[in-house]
Design an enzyme around this catalytic site. Sequence first.
Site, mmCIF file in Angstrom:
data_model
loop_
_atom_site.group_PDB
_atom_site.id
_atom_site.type_symbol
_atom_site.label_atom_id
_atom_site.label_comp_id
_atom_site.label_asym_id
_atom_site.label_seq_id
_atom_site.Cartn_x
_atom_site.Cartn_y
_atom_site.Cartn_z
ATOM 1 N N SER A 1 57.969 40.091 55.535
ATOM 2 C CA SER A 1 58.000 41.462 56.013
ATOM 3 C C SER A 1 59.192 41.571 56.957
ATOM 4 C CB SER A 1 56.664 41.775 56.678
ATOM 5 O OG SER A 1 56.578 43.123 57.019
ATOM 6 N N HIS B 1 57.693 43.550 52.091
ATOM 7 C CA HIS B 1 57.268 44.883 52.532
ATOM 8 C C HIS B 1 58.520 45.730 52.670
ATOM 9 C CE1 HIS B 1 53.445 43.121 54.604
ATOM 10 N NE2 HIS B 1 53.347 43.173 53.284
ATOM 11 N N ASP C 1 49.406 40.069 56.582
ATOM 12 C CA ASP C 1 49.429 39.975 55.127
ATOM 13 C C ASP C 1 49.976 38.593 54.740
ATOM 14 O OD1 ASP C 1 49.079 40.927 52.555
ATOM 15 O OD2 ASP C 1 51.008 41.954 52.471
#
Lengths: 196, 269
Positions: free
Chosen positions: A18, A45, A138
């Site tokens: 991310s 992401h 995540d």
Amino acid sequence: MAESKLTISCKAVVIGGSAGGLDVLLKVLPSLSTSFSFTVIIVLHRKNSVDSTLESLLASRTKIPVKEVEDKDGISPGTIYIAPADYHLLIEPDLTFSLDDSEKVNYSRPSLDVTFESAADVFGPELVGILLSGANADGTQGLVAVKKAGGTTVVQKPETAQTPFMPQQAIANAPVDSILDIPELIALVNSLNKPA
Amino acid sequence: MIEESEIDLLVNDLYELYGYDFTNYAKASLKRRIVRLLMLDKFPSFAEFRYRIRTDADYLKRFVEEITVTVTEMFRDPSFYKVLRTEVIPTLATKPFIRVWHAGCATGEEVFSLAILLKEAKLLHKSLLYATDLNPAALDKAKKGIFPLAQMKQYSENYIESGGVQDFSSYYTAMYGQVKFDESLAEKMIFSIHNLVSDRSFNEFDLILCRNVLIYFDKALQDRVLNLFDDSLGQLGYLALGSKETLKFSALKSTFTQLNKEKIWRKVS
């Protein structure tokens, strides 16, 4: 570091990140062997606007073919696939990709957990999951699934991550085989290569 | 952990007992939806989940509602709507009557989006928008034309990016955190249950939109559905798919030409 354990036969490497993850990839890609015996699947992401600039950005750093996934694309070794913005990326048992635009997971679509879990189902022990820098949790459940299926789990050393939260979460909550800095990540991925 | 074989059993039950055919759904995403529902409804085991589905027809309703994905938005992928606005709709304008099919319309946001485009092109009065889905609960929402107010900022941005120049808020009335879209937009909409897996073509259309439905099917079922669309499209009709969906694996590829880079194809033979 269990270097010897990592010379296992590898069909796929799935890399998730991310915030700060893209920077790592931009450093790692130029140093990878130019032909792979396995498939690389990248989930980052990103903003949900439909832009394909990530594909060209990553492609500019490597001679390996880079492809943003379209639904039902076949999975070939020697290719880097990127999850498209705003879709979850899944791997089907017949070695094709499928996309899914259902609810966000961990506030994210694509979600790292979703792709890691699905890849673990299909590749089992022949999967290496790598988690990079990021600001949410995540990927942790994804690494748990990779390990459960017999695969290998790797996270970026938090001290080297722009945003250490994501690797820290994984280290705290998932069985992690190796914690690596960027040169070690490069060495690892190159070591997975099996000459034809 | 659920095994492939367990999912096969469940899929078989659903077909034998209720006539719902999930055989050719993409395996990985179907499994994911099932695992999610199992957790959501806190079943201690897959066997109990299966038993509930076999014995409780009401729960089957919930299953269908939760397994089918109803995520959608208005003017989804604005550049797609821009091409509809600038290239597709002007061609449709020459027709005496315009028939559109939204297949797998979910909660209807895209049906209302297209109605707005047709209205702005002064074509809505001579159009009919058929909106179908397999999920009755989603269709009920679609019929009402009531959507969350919180989404309107995003939808309004999408609308403007798609080339819209009106005041987007003039299309709806806000009330208690929801908005209701103008009745005049819904006048030309016909909602009905249709299952792309098992049901047939029911009319001839000038434009078929089926966005992010095929991604849930395997290639064999995609082929069946694309043939259904082909049979349901008039000469020079348009087929519009989701942003990552493609005709490239289909034998129909050669009978369609793609517009620009958008996922809109025109039937040429």
